[in-house]
Motif scaffolding. Structure first.
Motif, PDB file in Angstrom:
ATOM      1  N   LEU A 218      16.772   5.395  -5.105  1.00  0.00           N
ATOM      2  CA  LEU A 218      15.988   5.561  -6.325  1.00  0.00           C
ATOM      3  C   LEU A 218      15.380   6.950  -6.287  1.00  0.00           C
ATOM      4  CD1 LEU A 218      14.558   4.760  -8.907  1.00  0.00           C
ATOM      5  CD2 LEU A 218      12.809   3.633  -7.523  1.00  0.00           C
ATOM      6  N   LYS A 219      15.795   7.816  -7.169  1.00  0.00           N
ATOM      7  CA  LYS A 219      15.318   9.188  -7.166  1.00  0.00           C
ATOM      8  C   LYS A 219      13.809   9.231  -7.406  1.00  0.00           C
ATOM      9  CE  LYS A 219      15.896  13.689  -9.374  1.00  0.00           C
ATOM     10  NZ  LYS A 219      16.549  14.440 -10.460  1.00  0.00           N
ATOM     11  N   GLY A 220      13.079   9.725  -6.424  1.00  0.00           N
ATOM     12  CA  GLY A 220      11.638   9.906  -6.578  1.00  0.00           C
ATOM     13  C   GLY A 220      10.805   8.678  -6.293  1.00  0.00           C
ATOM     14  N   GLY A 221      11.425   7.561  -5.929  1.00  0.00           N
ATOM     15  CA  GLY A 221      10.691   6.388  -5.499  1.00  0.00           C
ATOM     16  C   GLY A 221       9.661   5.865  -6.494  1.00  0.00           C
ATOM     17  N   THR A 222       8.625   5.223  -5.949  1.00  0.00           N
ATOM     18  CA  THR A 222       7.610   4.622  -6.813  1.00  0.00           C
ATOM     19  C   THR A 222       6.880   5.662  -7.657  1.00  0.00           C
ATOM     20  OG1 THR A 222       6.024   4.690  -4.985  1.00  0.00           O
ATOM     21  CG2 THR A 222       7.219   2.630  -5.313  1.00  0.00           C
ATOM     22  N   MET A 223       6.737   6.884  -7.147  1.00  0.00           N
ATOM     23  CA  MET A 223       6.065   7.912  -7.945  1.00  0.00           C
ATOM     24  C   MET A 223       6.866   8.230  -9.200  1.00  0.00           C
ATOM     25  SD  MET A 223       4.123  10.656  -5.479  1.00  0.00           S
ATOM     26  CE  MET A 223       5.563  11.258  -4.626  1.00  0.00           C
ATOM     27  N   ASN A 224       8.173   8.399  -9.049  1.00  0.00           N
ATOM     28  CA  ASN A 224       9.010   8.704 -10.204  1.00  0.00           C
ATOM     29  C   ASN A 224       9.096   7.501 -11.148  1.00  0.00           C
ATOM     30  OD1 ASN A 224      10.399  10.770 -11.516  1.00  0.00           O
ATOM     31  ND2 ASN A 224      12.384  10.172 -10.661  1.00  0.00           N
ATOM     32  N   TRP A 225       9.038   6.297 -10.583  1.00  0.00           N
ATOM     33  CA  TRP A 225       8.998   5.073 -11.388  1.00  0.00           C
ATOM     34  C   TRP A 225       7.750   5.092 -12.288  1.00  0.00           C
ATOM     35  CZ3 TRP A 225      12.612   1.114 -11.531  1.00  0.00           C
ATOM     36  CH2 TRP A 225      12.229  -0.105 -12.088  1.00  0.00           C
ATOM     37  N   GLN A 226       6.618   5.490 -11.703  1.00  0.00           N
ATOM     38  CA  GLN A 226       5.378   5.609 -12.489  1.00  0.00           C
ATOM     39  C   GLN A 226       5.502   6.676 -13.564  1.00  0.00           C
ATOM     40  OE1 GLN A 226       2.747   5.937  -8.858  1.00  0.00           O
ATOM     41  NE2 GLN A 226       1.326   4.878 -10.217  1.00  0.00           N
ATOM     42  N   LEU A 227       6.063   7.834 -13.176  1.00  0.00           N
ATOM     43  CA  LEU A 227       6.200   8.937 -14.134  1.00  0.00           C
ATOM     44  C   LEU A 227       7.092   8.536 -15.308  1.00  0.00           C
ATOM     45  CD1 LEU A 227       6.568  11.954 -11.667  1.00  0.00           C
ATOM     46  CD2 LEU A 227       4.636  11.491 -13.184  1.00  0.00           C
ATOM     47  N   ALA A 228       8.016   7.616 -15.070  1.00  0.00           N
ATOM     48  CA  ALA A 228       8.899   7.143 -16.146  1.00  0.00           C
ATOM     49  C   ALA A 228       8.216   6.109 -17.029  1.00  0.00           C
ATOM     50  CB  ALA A 228      10.177   6.563 -15.549  1.00  0.00           C
ATOM     51  N   GLY A 229       6.945   5.783 -16.712  1.00  0.00           N
ATOM     52  CA  GLY A 229       6.204   4.829 -17.528  1.00  0.00           C
ATOM     53  C   GLY A 229       6.511   3.380 -17.221  1.00  0.00           C
ATOM     54  N   LEU A 230       7.115   3.109 -16.064  1.00  0.00           N
ATOM     55  CA  LEU A 230       7.490   1.742 -15.704  1.00  0.00           C
ATOM     56  C   LEU A 230       6.393   1.084 -14.865  1.00  0.00           C
ATOM     57  CD1 LEU A 230      11.220   2.494 -14.857  1.00  0.00           C
ATOM     58  CD2 LEU A 230      10.328   1.416 -16.940  1.00  0.00           C
ATOM     59  N   THR A 231       6.376  -0.217 -14.866  1.00  0.00           N
ATOM     60  CA  THR A 231       5.300  -0.987 -14.243  1.00  0.00           C
ATOM     61  C   THR A 231       5.557  -1.213 -12.752  1.00  0.00           C
ATOM     62  OG1 THR A 231       4.927  -2.149 -16.326  1.00  0.00           O
ATOM     63  CG2 THR A 231       4.008  -3.149 -14.345  1.00  0.00           C
ATOM     64  N   LEU A 232       4.479  -1.154 -11.969  1.00  0.00           N
ATOM     65  CA  LEU A 232       4.546  -1.452 -10.544  1.00  0.00           C
ATOM     66  C   LEU A 232       3.848  -2.776 -10.255  1.00  0.00           C
ATOM     67  CD1 LEU A 232       3.770   2.062  -9.008  1.00  0.00           C
ATOM     68  CD2 LEU A 232       5.940   0.831  -8.877  1.00  0.00           C
ATOM     69  N   GLU A 233       4.119  -3.296  -9.077  1.00  0.00           N
ATOM     70  CA  GLU A 233       3.489  -4.521  -8.586  1.00  0.00           C
ATOM     71  C   GLU A 233       2.530  -4.132  -7.465  1.00  0.00           C
ATOM     72  OE1 GLU A 233       5.243  -8.876  -7.342  1.00  0.00           O
ATOM     73  OE2 GLU A 233       6.230  -7.124  -6.514  1.00  0.00           O
ATOM     74  N   TYR A 234       1.394  -4.824  -7.362  1.00  0.00           N
ATOM     75  CA  TYR A 234       0.388  -4.476  -6.366  1.00  0.00           C
ATOM     76  C   TYR A 234       0.048  -5.690  -5.508  1.00  0.00           C
ATOM     77  CZ  TYR A 234      -0.095  -0.582  -9.587  1.00  0.00           C
ATOM     78  OH  TYR A 234       0.168   0.499 -10.390  1.00  0.00           O
ATOM     79  N   GLY A 235      -0.121  -5.451  -4.200  1.00  0.00           N
ATOM     80  CA  GLY A 235      -0.546  -6.516  -3.299  1.00  0.00           C
ATOM     81  C   GLY A 235       0.541  -7.466  -2.855  1.00  0.00           C
ATOM     82  N   SER A 236       1.802  -7.088  -2.980  1.00  0.00           N
ATOM     83  CA  SER A 236       2.884  -7.988  -2.596  1.00  0.00           C
ATOM     84  C   SER A 236       2.885  -8.217  -1.084  1.00  0.00           C
ATOM     85  CB  SER A 236       4.240  -7.406  -3.017  1.00  0.00           C
ATOM     86  OG  SER A 236       5.284  -8.214  -2.540  1.00  0.00           O
ATOM     87  N   LYS A 237       3.104  -9.473  -0.696  1.00  0.00           N
ATOM     88  CA  LYS A 237       3.148  -9.825   0.721  1.00  0.00           C
ATOM     89  C   LYS A 237       4.514 -10.375   1.119  1.00  0.00           C
ATOM     90  CE  LYS A 237      -1.813 -10.758   0.996  1.00  0.00           C
ATOM     91  NZ  LYS A 237      -2.875 -11.756   1.306  1.00  0.00           N
ATOM     92  N   ARG A 238       5.528 -10.150   0.291  1.00  0.00           N
ATOM     93  CA  ARG A 238       6.868 -10.644   0.620  1.00  0.00           C
ATOM     94  C   ARG A 238       7.380  -9.993   1.904  1.00  0.00           C
ATOM     95  NH1 ARG A 238       7.315 -10.148  -4.964  1.00  0.00           N
ATOM     96  NH2 ARG A 238       8.113  -8.030  -4.772  1.00  0.00           N
ATOM     97  N   ARG A 239       7.877 -10.786   2.813  1.00  0.00           N
ATOM     98  CA  ARG A 239       8.467 -10.272   4.046  1.00  0.00           C
ATOM     99  C   ARG A 239       9.761 -11.024   4.318  1.00  0.00           C
ATOM    100  NH1 ARG A 239       4.423  -9.047   8.903  1.00  0.00           N
ATOM    101  NH2 ARG A 239       6.188  -7.706   9.379  1.00  0.00           N
ATOM    102  N   THR A 240      10.705 -10.375   4.911  1.00  0.00           N
ATOM    103  CA  THR A 240      11.981 -11.015   5.216  1.00  0.00           C
ATOM    104  C   THR A 240      11.966 -11.542   6.650  1.00  0.00           C
ATOM    105  OG1 THR A 240      12.877  -8.872   5.852  1.00  0.00           O
ATOM    106  CG2 THR A 240      13.282  -9.612   3.613  1.00  0.00           C
TER     107      THR A 240
END
Length: 530
Positions: A218-240
């Motif tokens: 994913l080019k630019g990771g979560t920062m670029n995702w934010q810059l594109a105006g897309l929503t993030l998730e906070y506090g996730s505790k999912r583990r494999t």
């Protein structure tokens, strides 16, 4: 005889190009370092030198170059005295500091972790690592094409903010646990981090391992995702979960293929014991690349936890001597191999994997220890408890922890100052009979208290037991803001960890990363072999 010698910037630069065991430590605060520094320097602020140098430079016979800002800055010489008192035998102060380095026409870098992050950019360029823009990933996730986002950051970073629905496979876990996480070879895989480096390395790791799936960064990771105006998730505790037997067999076969193709070297338990006996003469780093909870459950004495992806992402924060021996350890070889094949390409000449891992090396579980990371030596000093401090009416409280944490919460009335500039608190100390020093650990507070006793021998200097965290744990009141005594940037601002980072800060971070390859090529000290 002087505790240290001197060398010019050109002499230091020439030494860094050679394969000798040398370290270059920049003893300014991290914020100062981030504005302008030499590419191969490790940041080891004078304020925390005793805490950092045993890990960064474990062998006291190697040559340790020290530098500061130059001009009126005396921190490199003060650091030289400290290292000599700690038993380092070849300490060399670079004359003129960073100012003289620039005057000599040598290359400067900015930020923190520039060499490792530049390596990620180099990998993308040389390997043509496939990538997708955030909008393309969003469209893919909302299409009928089976797809998944794998976040390769440590769990604590992932929990801060992540792409909705993503799963967390930190660093080299992405190969180790992949077959269970993505059983369908038709599933398109998107590798994500906060910015660029770990996404690139994670994607290329899977490609190098020969997985059958289509995989993209994913080019630019979560920062670029934010810059594109897309929503993030906070506090996730999912583990494999750990890999199933079938997934483990698949991961082991893929790692064995990588080891063969990239000429990964192995060391057996007996040879490692021999190297440990030689560690006072030749640098030995032993990095356990498993997850932190696995490390804490039992690890080899002398090893340090460095999750594989983090070790590749920030090598200079773990090891200052590039030409020492690096031994990577896990329980099965898989994660160590995947980490080792990157460190070798980064140009580190002596990288090895413990043959058989902890499970098959013959060392046995009886020799494992369960001590926590970061345990500090005991020191003798006068101290007081948080409740005793709360009852004191006349005392100056000096907080030598980070400015970031001081701003968030500190003892009411505490004054903030980095340890290296305690002399700037003299006016505040003059009228009070007691000085109480606190920090984020009691050990760091005790180190600052030693300096305070030298500065103010007529004062009673006390250390807060357990530091500021113990005050907080006692339920005593705190305040926010900052009462600063010294105008110094002690911490580098990382927009990729800030959920409220501005678009300008995120774009500036990307611009910095894009320029790192050219910076590394001009410097000429690092030799990548991708």
């Amino acid at each position: 005889m002087a505790a240290y010698l001197f060398a010019s910037p050109l002499e230091v630069h020439d030494a860094l190009k050679k394969r000798a065991e040398t370290a270059l430590l920049d003893v300014r605060e991290q914020g100062e370092f981030s504005r302008s520094h030499t590419l191969l320097a490790s940041c080891a602020p004078l304020s925390r030198l005793e805490c950092l140098v045993p890990d960064l430079v474990p062998c006291k016979k190697v040559t340790v170059f020290l530098m500061d800002g130059g001009q009126d800055d005396d921190r490199a010489e003060r650091a030289g005295q400290k290292l000599a008192s700690l038993g380092y035998e070849h300490v060399v102060v670079m004359t003129g500091g960073m100012a003289a380095w620039l005057e000599a026409g040598l290359v400067e870098a900015e930020g923190v972790g520039a060499l490792s992050k530049g390596f990620g950019e180099y990998v993308e360029k040389e390997c043509m690592t496939p990538r997708l823009e955030p909008q393309e990933v969003y469209a893919l996730l909302n299409s009928d094409v089976p797809s998944i986002v794998i976040d390769v950051r440590p769990q604590t970073e992932y929990a801060r903010m992540n792409i909705p629905g993503s799963i967390n496979l930190p660093g080299c876990e992405v190969t180790y646990r992949f077959a269970d996480a993505v059983p369908d070879p038709e599933t398109t895989v998107i590798i994500n981090c906060a910015g660029r480096t770990r996404s690139i390395i994670g994607t290329q790791t899977l490609i190098n391992a020969g997985i059958p799936n289509k995989v993209y960064a994913l080019k630019g990771g979560t920062m670029n995702w934010q810059l594109a105006g897309l929503t993030l998730e906070y506090g996730s505790k999912r583990r494999t979960a750990p890999p199933s037997p079938e997934a483990y067999d698949t991961a082991r076969a893929r790692a064995a293929s990588v080891a063969e193709r990239y000429a990964v070297r192995f060391v057996d338990a007996e040879t490692l014991k021999q190297w440990q006996s030689e560690a006072e003469e030749k640098t030995l780093y032993m990095f356990d690349v498993r997850l932190p909870d696995e490390y804490l459950s039992g690890h080899l004495p002398g090893s340090r936890n460095a999750q594989g992806g983090q070790l590749v992402q920030a090598t200079d924060e773990y090891a200052a001597v590039r030409n020492g021996r690096f031994v990577l350890i896990d329980d099965t070889e898989v994660r160590a191999i995947m980490t080792a094949h990157w460190l070798g390409q980064m140009g580190l000449p002596e990288v090895y994997v413990l043959k058989g891992g902890l499970g098959g090396s013959g060392l046995g579980s009886a020799g494992l220890v369960r001590t926590a990371q970061g345990a500090q030596p005991q020191r003798s000093y006068a101290s007081l408890s948080p409740l005793e401090l709360a009852a004191k009416k006349e005392a100056v409280i000096l907080d030598t922890g980070t400015s970031t944490l001081h701003k968030q919460r500190h003892i009411p009335g505490a004054l903030w100052c980095v340890r290296a500039k305690l002399d700037q608190a003299s006016a505040q100390v003059a009228e009070e009979p007691y000085v109480v020093v606190t920090s984020e650990t009691e050990y760091e507070a005790a180190l600052a208290a030693e300096d305070a006793r030298t500065l103010w021998p007529d004062k009673e200097i006390l250390v807060l037991q357990g530091g500021t965290p113990q005050w907080v744990n006692a339920g005593l009141p705190t305040e926010d803001g900052i009462n600063a005594l010294c105008p110094v940037e002690d911490v580098w601002y990382r927009p990729y960890t800030d959920v409220n980072a501005t678009p300008e800060a995120m774009k500036g971070y990307f611009d910095w990363e894009f320029g790192l390859v050219e910076c590394i090529e001009r410097d000429g000290c690092a030799r990548f072999h991708v």
